[in-house]
Design an enzyme around this catalytic site. Structure first.
Site, PDB file in Angstrom:
ATOM      1  N   ASP A 128     -24.949 -28.027  47.929  1.00 21.43           N
ATOM      2  CA  ASP A 128     -26.116 -28.716  48.696  1.00 21.43           C
ATOM      3  C   ASP A 128     -27.190 -28.642  47.412  1.00 21.43           C
ATOM      4  O   ASP A 128     -26.968 -27.641  46.707  1.00 21.43           O
ATOM      5  CB  ASP A 128     -26.562 -28.223  50.046  1.00 21.43           C
ATOM      6  CG  ASP A 128     -26.626 -26.725  50.288  1.00 21.43           C
ATOM      7  OD1 ASP A 128     -26.383 -26.033  49.163  1.00 21.43           O
ATOM      8  OD2 ASP A 128     -26.926 -26.311  51.105  1.00 21.43           O
TER       9      ASP A 128
ATOM     10  N   TYR B  35     -30.685 -27.523  45.558  1.00 24.98           N
ATOM     11  CA  TYR B  35     -31.355 -26.308  45.594  1.00 24.98           C
ATOM     12  C   TYR B  35     -32.590 -26.185  46.894  1.00 24.98           C
ATOM     13  O   TYR B  35     -32.873 -27.371  46.812  1.00 24.98           O
ATOM     14  CB  TYR B  35     -32.164 -26.363  44.203  1.00 24.98           C
ATOM     15  CG  TYR B  35     -31.158 -26.146  42.925  1.00 24.98           C
ATOM     16  CD1 TYR B  35     -30.240 -25.087  42.619  1.00 24.98           C
ATOM     17  CD2 TYR B  35     -31.055 -27.060  41.690  1.00 24.98           C
ATOM     18  CE1 TYR B  35     -29.255 -25.057  41.732  1.00 24.98           C
ATOM     19  CE2 TYR B  35     -30.109 -27.104  40.997  1.00 24.98           C
ATOM     20  CZ  TYR B  35     -29.382 -25.723  40.567  1.00 24.98           C
ATOM     21  OH  TYR B  35     -28.691 -25.880  39.579  1.00 24.98           O
TER      22      TYR B  35
ATOM     23  N   PHE C 203     -26.796 -29.558  40.506  1.00 25.66           N
ATOM     24  CA  PHE C 203     -26.819 -28.548  39.617  1.00 25.66           C
ATOM     25  C   PHE C 203     -28.180 -28.929  38.596  1.00 25.66           C
ATOM     26  O   PHE C 203     -28.395 -27.942  37.839  1.00 25.66           O
ATOM     27  CB  PHE C 203     -25.540 -28.274  38.772  1.00 25.66           C
ATOM     28  CG  PHE C 203     -24.272 -27.957  39.545  1.00 25.66           C
ATOM     29  CD1 PHE C 203     -24.512 -26.530  40.177  1.00 25.66           C
ATOM     30  CD2 PHE C 203     -23.470 -28.966  39.887  1.00 25.66           C
ATOM     31  CE1 PHE C 203     -23.253 -26.320  40.790  1.00 25.66           C
ATOM     32  CE2 PHE C 203     -22.369 -28.449  40.790  1.00 25.66           C
ATOM     33  CZ  PHE C 203     -22.276 -27.293  41.265  1.00 25.66           C
TER      34      PHE C 203
ATOM     35  N   HIS D 229     -17.111 -21.585  42.535  1.00 26.31           N
ATOM     36  CA  HIS D 229     -18.414 -22.089  42.211  1.00 26.31           C
ATOM     37  C   HIS D 229     -18.938 -21.463  41.202  1.00 26.31           C
ATOM     38  O   HIS D 229     -18.446 -20.044  40.867  1.00 26.31           O
ATOM     39  CB  HIS D 229     -19.139 -22.101  43.413  1.00 26.31           C
ATOM     40  CG  HIS D 229     -20.474 -22.829  43.405  1.00 26.31           C
ATOM     41  ND1 HIS D 229     -21.672 -22.367  42.967  1.00 26.31           N
ATOM     42  CD2 HIS D 229     -20.745 -24.258  43.993  1.00 26.31           C
ATOM     43  CE1 HIS D 229     -22.561 -23.233  43.155  1.00 26.31           C
ATOM     44  NE2 HIS D 229     -22.083 -24.178  43.589  1.00 26.31           N
TER      45      HIS D 229
END
Length: 235
Positions: free
Chosen positions: A60, A62, A73, A202
């Site tokens: 999801d 930031y 990202f 991740h």
């Protein structure tokens, strides 16, 4: 949003689940602090569908002020580079550095410069990737400030699944890079007889040392694209 996505998006927007999601988001944006800005929620879909060659799926956005910009990202170039993206850059340097060494071992006379196989990006803004056909998509496209995962289960997962299914059917020879549990759950939606799936932990500091570092997705993606006579990505 790019015009190439309109048929898909209009179809999804008309479905009952998305109408419920829209109601939830309308109230959330009015009463709480939600990221990214409304105008940036679908920024990933500014990538021309017909030019998409790589799909990077995250979790999801930031949830800290100023960071989310609608691309998984990525952060605006004025913002500090987040820890997950720092780890992504570390893996790029490691992966493509090893690739350079391997190429030189096969042919010591090669004159390889960094610009030949990577794009140096000193900021956290991944727009240069987007412009090359990298779809930077999160599993959920919105989040409440300081509450990671707060918009899970509201309908975004169904939307993301529909997006992956559409890409799987519509486009040939895609590279799907799945980082983290949420992203990896989408693997069954992808036809691996025509697409490449690269999955790992991740890149967050909590999990990067449990399978992300050393996974070498960037060189593998470019090798697949090269094999299918498609432009490689300058990471």
């Amino acid at each position: 949003m790019h015009d190439s996505w309109k048929p898909f998006l209009q179809s999804e927007f008309a479905k009952p689940y998305f109408k419920e999601l829209s109601k939830f988001l309308h109230e959330a944006y009015q009463t709480k602090r939600i990221f990214p800005l409304k105008s940036q929620v679908f920024k990933a879909f500014e990538t021309d569908l017909e030019e998409v060659s790589v799909v990077i799926l995250g979790q999801d956005p930031y949830h800290t002020p100023g960071a989310a910009m609608g691309l998984a990202f990525s952060v605006p170039e004025t913002e500090p580079i987040p820890p997950s993206l720092v780890n992504i850059y570390k893996e790029i340097d490691s992966d493509l550095g090893k690739l350079r060494e391997e190429l030189l071992m096969m042919n010591p006379n090669l004159d390889l410069q960094p610009a030949d196989y990577r794009h140096h990006n000193p900021s956290g803004d991944l727009t240069p990737w987007q412009k090359q056909g990298v779809l930077l998509l999160n599993n959920t496209l919105t989040v409440e400030a300081h509450l990671a995962g707060s918009h899970r289960g509201k309908g975004w997962e169904q939307f993301t699944e529909a997006t992956i299914r559409y890409l799987n059917e519509r486009r040939p020879h895609l590279v799907f890079i799945l980082w983290g549990r949420d992203a990896r759950s989408k693997k069954p939606l992808i036809d691996q007889s025509k697409h490449l799936v690269l999955e790992s932990a991740h890149p967050s500091p909590l999990s990067a040392y449990h399978g992300f570092f050393g996974s070498r997705p960037f060189s593998q993606a470019n090798a697949f694209l090269n094999h299918h006579h498609l432009p490689q990505i300058k990471w």
